[in-house]
Structure formats: structure tokens, C-alpha cells
Design an enzyme around this catalytic site. Structure first.
Site, PDB file in Angstrom:
ATOM      1  N   GLY A 164      11.823  45.712 -35.109  1.00  0.00           N
ATOM      2  CA  GLY A 164      10.587  45.977 -34.378  1.00  0.00           C
ATOM      3  C   GLY A 164      10.711  45.580 -32.920  1.00  0.00           C
ATOM      4  O   GLY A 164      11.797  45.612 -32.338  1.00  0.00           O
ATOM      5  N   SER A 165       9.597  45.168 -32.347  1.00  0.00           N
ATOM      6  CA  SER A 165       9.546  44.839 -30.936  1.00  0.00           C
ATOM      7  C   SER A 165      10.129  43.462 -30.650  1.00  0.00           C
ATOM      8  O   SER A 165      10.272  42.625 -31.547  1.00  0.00           O
ATOM      9  CB  SER A 165       8.091  44.875 -30.443  1.00  0.00           C
ATOM     10  OG  SER A 165       7.353  43.812 -31.038  1.00  0.00           O
ATOM     11  N   GLY A 179       9.786  40.130 -32.857  1.00  0.00           N
ATOM     12  CA  GLY A 179      10.946  39.350 -33.235  1.00  0.00           C
ATOM     13  C   GLY A 179      10.767  37.874 -32.955  1.00  0.00           C
ATOM     14  O   GLY A 179      11.134  37.017 -33.775  1.00  0.00           O
ATOM     15  N   GLU A 202      16.509  43.204 -35.237  1.00  0.00           N
ATOM     16  CA  GLU A 202      16.926  44.410 -34.521  1.00  0.00           C
ATOM     17  C   GLU A 202      15.729  44.862 -33.714  1.00  0.00           C
ATOM     18  O   GLU A 202      14.734  45.330 -34.264  1.00  0.00           O
ATOM     19  CB  GLU A 202      17.376  45.490 -35.512  1.00  0.00           C
ATOM     20  CG  GLU A 202      18.306  46.519 -34.877  1.00  0.00           C
ATOM     21  CD  GLU A 202      17.565  47.703 -34.308  1.00  0.00           C
ATOM     22  OE1 GLU A 202      17.106  47.591 -33.146  1.00  0.00           O
ATOM     23  OE2 GLU A 202      17.446  48.715 -34.986  1.00  0.00           O
ATOM     24  N   CYS A 236      15.658  53.344 -31.700  1.00  0.00           N
ATOM     25  CA  CYS A 236      16.084  52.091 -31.070  1.00  0.00           C
ATOM     26  C   CYS A 236      17.324  52.297 -30.220  1.00  0.00           C
ATOM     27  O   CYS A 236      17.492  51.642 -29.194  1.00  0.00           O
ATOM     28  CB  CYS A 236      16.357  51.037 -32.140  1.00  0.00           C
ATOM     29  SG  CYS A 236      14.911  50.602 -33.126  1.00  0.00           S
TER      30      CYS A 236
END
Length: 468
Positions: free
Chosen positions: A212-213, A217, A235, A269
Site C-alpha cells: 500500500g501507501s 506502511g 511494498e 506500483c
């Protein structure tokens, strides 16, 4: 009961129910009971479950793919392709390498005191319960690596999917159940942020995988660290650069870079988000890219032929509009024509793909993650300038170098700060390689043999047959 608002028309498409902390903890109890049995299963049994899961998911592929498209807006053909391509490929590859990745490391040869019948080895044991927190942009590909690796290693898995694609967790749990998974082994965990933090605090998980963002994170990392000493895989996206050297074939390179930037409406991503092109071919390269961008068909993702759908929500579209407007106000030139696209008015999530040149490093377009159908191209004088600009970012997920000179590509790749560096390809994930990032792109690794390390813990054995 939260609604899932479809970006296709701005209307509720589905709804789901959050569970409270008591129900969530009961799910963990069920997972723990299932894992106690599953850790004793043979590796052949574990791999067979994952293979059978693919067949059961395929049985419902049409309905599953349509639900994904309605939830997050990717073209229907791409939703089907996400399963038929990367999801199946990654699952089968992990099954094929599991025996080698999970093998015991025998250190008996050369052991001190070998004459006393000493045996030494290291075994990889399951961590127990694995929490997979998955992002919406590739709702099947994002959770598959951690989920399948964890199951092959003997763990139980709970999948907390992004609210936008919450029902994909149910799709996956159902496919595993229909494939014969023990009850509770793979579950959808529908909890809000507060309940998720409460559940994590109970010290029941052995590993947490989050995609995610950057902000998300940090929140997950802090929540885990409050009460736990367990592994966390993060990630967190990127601002991935491409460098096109003067020897790169313009037509082929442009086709690959444009696809790497605009596939999935740029919501990848590892999408190409900034391009540095040698000054000798810059103008011709920009022209070639613009022609390719104009070929996209923007529209309803449920309609055949659409290859560019809406962004996931209005906030995502607003961010991309902001990056475009700020770039133009700072002197960038838009080289694509919005009028070439029939932009649906069914929601504010549809955006024409946009290409800019005459950009600089201070523009949001070249510095902050856009995560949409927008791309900036900058002219550079040579390799050293390109590498310096590629590394001038807080992100470092992937990077690509476009040249026919393998030795030069390898030398430059060694200088680029990224988890993966490609030559003459981009926006691709090879399951045999570790998926990892540097800086704000994340922490840890998934897929490959290394991905099994996150969902197992080493245990050392030192066995002496007789006392001296």
C-alpha cells in the site's frame, strides 16, 4: 456495512460487513487450529492444494473478473488476464521451488567433534499465522506471493484486502475452501483499521505482509512494533524511472515504455512514471510515444475493446489532475491532445492519458507518485546525468535501462538505487526473482526463494549421539 463505490459510474456496486474484534479473534482461533494440522501436512499435499485452488478459481473466473472490474475499474480483459497470467504463473512457480527453498541446511560435514556422532542442521519452520494486507490495484497479484508461500511453508493465512476490493479476499478464501483447505486455513478478514490494530496487538501473527501507501506502511510497522517482535514485509510503491540511451531502437522502446506507464491506467506500483531520454533521440522518442498514447481506447471497462478504464476513485483522479496542472503552470508542455479521447461523464474517475515533455525535477509529476495515466519525459546529456536523476527520488522499487549494450546496462544498473533493474523491459515481475525495494519503496522481499524466508523461522539442531 461499507459500500464499494464503483469508479465506472460512481454508484455502489457491492457492500461488505466489518467484523468486530471478538469475531476477528475467533477467526484467529480457527486459523491457529487449522495451522496446527496443516503444518504436519506433506509438502506435496500443500502444493496440491495451491494447484487445485487455481482450478476452483477458474471455475468462477467470469464472475470473479467482473466483480474486480466493477470494484476498481480495470478493463474486464485485464481482470481475467491478471488471473490467467501472473496469478497462475506465480502460484505454480512457488510450488515448483518450495522443496528446494524449504530444504534443511545440513552442516554435519566438517563439524567439530564429528567423531562423537554429531549432526548439525538448520530447518525452516512455519511462523504460524500470516496476515496479508493487500492493495486494490492488482487485487489478485498483490496477495498471491505471500499467501501461497505461507501455505507451502505450513502456515495459515488471513487476507485483509483494501476496502475498495474487499470481496477479492472472499474470492480467494472460497477458492481454497473449494479446493479442500482445512476450515479456517485461509480466511478473509474484514476489519477496519482500529480492529486490525487491536488484533495485531494480541501477538498472534508470525508475519505481516503489507502492500500500500508509504503512510500505511508506517502505520502497520508501528502497530506491529508496539507489542511484537515479528517480521513485516512492506511494498509501498514507487516513482519508477526509465533511461533511454542513444542506441535504443526508438519504435520498440517507445512501445514498451508507453505500455509500462499506462497499463492499468498507470495504477501499478512498478509503472514507469518518469523517463530520461538521451538528447540525440529525445524529440523523435517523444513523438513516437505521443502517437502510441493516442491509440488508447478510454471508456467503460466492461465494454469490449476498452484498454484504459477509470481511476479507482475521485481522489486518485484529482491527484493526477493536480500533477498535470502544476506541471503546465511550471512550464511543461503537454504533447498529447485530450480532444482525441471520448471521456465518459459517468463519474469523475475517467482521465485522458497525458504525456509531457519540458519537465524538471521540481514538478510533482517528476517527484511524487502519480499512480495514474500521466508521464513526464526529460532530456539528458548522457549516462551520468541519467543515473543521477534516476536516483534523485525517495522511492526505489524498479528502474529500466533501454540499450542494446549489455555490459553498459549492467554497469549502470549497479549504480541505480532500486530493488529491481531491467534492461529493455519494464513493469514486469519475475517470480523467480526477489520482489523488493529500497528507500520508501519498502522493506523485505517476497517471491523467489527469499520470499519463503519471511514466512518461516530458522531453527538450529545440534545432535550428539553419545556423550564424551
Amino acid at each position: 456495512m461499507p459500500d464499494i463505490i464503483s469508479p465506472i459510474d460512481g454508484r455502489p456496486a457491492y457492500s461488505f460487513q466489518y467484523v468486530d474484534s471478538d469475531r476477528a479473534l475467533a477467526q484467529l482461533d480457527a486459523a491457529a487450529a487449522a495451522q496446527a494440522e496443516w503444518r504436519e501436512a506433506t509438502l506435496h499435499r500443500r502444493a496440491q492444494l495451491c494447484e487445485d485452488m487455481l482450478d476452483r478459481f477458474a471455475d468462477r473466473l467470469d464472475e470473479n473478473a467482473e466483480a474486480i472490474t466493477r470494484m476498481m475499474g480495470k478493463p474486464l480483459a485485464h481482470a481475467r488476464g491478471e488471473f490467467l497470467g501472473g496469478f497462475c504463473q506465480r502460484t505454480r512457480h512457488l510450488c515448483s521451488i518450495a522443496r528446494h527453498a524449504l530444504r534443511e541446511l545440513d552442516l554435519t560435514d566438517g563439524a567439530d567433534g564429528a567423531g562423537d556422532g554429531i549432526r548439525r542442521f538448520i530447518r525452516r519452520e512455519p511462523v504460524g499465522l500470516v496476515l496479508v494486507i493487500a492493495a486494490w490495484n492488482y487485487p489478485l497479484l498483490v496477495p498471491v506471493g505471500a499467501t501461497v508461500s505461507a501455505l507451502l511453508a505450513g502456515n495459515a493465512v488471513l487476507i485483509k484486502h483494501a476496502p475498495q476490493t474487499a470481496l477479492v479476499a472472499d474470492q480467494l478464501a472460497r477458492a481454497f475452501a473449494e479446493a479442500g483447505a482445512p476450515e479456517g486455513l485461509v480466511q478473509a478478514l474484514h476489519v477496519d483499521h482500529e480492529t486490525a490494530a487491536t488484533v495485531i496487538d494480541r501477538r498472534r501473527f508470525g508475519f505481516v505482509s503489507f502492500t500500500g501507501s508509504v503512510r500505511g506502511g508506517h502505520e502497520v510497522y508501528q502497530a506491529v512494533a508496539r507489542r511484537n517482535f515479528i517480521g513485516v514485509g512492506l511494498e509501498l510503491g514507487g516513482k519508477d524511472p526509465a533511461y533511454v540511451r542513444a542506441d535504443a531502437p526508438i519504435a520498440k522502446t517507445a512501445a514498451n515504455v508507453v505500455d509500462g506507464a499506462f497499463f492499468n491506467a498507470g495504477q501499478s506500483c512498478c509503472a514507469v512514471e518518469r523517463v530520461y531520454v538521451h538528447e540525440d533521440i529525445h524529440d523523435d522518442f517523444v513523438e513516437a510515444c505521443a502517437a502510441l498514447v493516442h491509440d488508447y481506447k478510454l471508456g467503460d471497462p466492461l465494454e469490449q475493446g476498452t484498454n484504459l478504464g477509470p481511476l479507482v476513485n475521485e481522489d486518485a483522479a484529482a491527484r493526477v489532475r493536480e500533477h498535470a496542472a502544476q506541471a503546465v503552470s511550471a512550464g511543461a508542455r503537454q504533447v498529447t491532445d485530450d480532444a482525441r479521447f471520448d471521456v465518459p461523464e459517468r463519474s469523475r474517475c475517467y482521465l485522458p492519458p497525458r504525456l509531457f515533455d519540458r519537465v524538471d525535477d521540481d514538478m510533482l509529476l517528476m517527484r511524487e507518485e502519480s499512480f495514474g495515466p500521466i508521464l513526464g519525459i526529460m532530456k539528458v546529456a548522457g549516462d551520468d546525468e541519467a543515473v543521477r536523476r534516476m536516483n534523485d527520488s525517495r522511492y526505489g522499487l524498479t528502474a529500466s535501462i533501454w540499450t542494446d549494450d549489455r555490459e553498459r546496462a549492467l554497469e549502470l544498473a549497479g549504480r541505480v538505487q532500486a530493488g529491481t533493474v531491467f534492461q529493455n523491459r519494464c513493469d514486469y515481475l519475475d517470480p523467480a526473482l526477489a520482489w523488493t525495494g529500497v528507500k520508501d519503496s519498502g522493506h523485505g522481499a517476497s517471491l523467489s526463494e527469499l520470499g519463503f524466508h519471511a514466512v518461516t523461522r530458522p531453527k538450529s539442531f545440534h545432535l550428539r549421539a553419545r556423550q564424551p
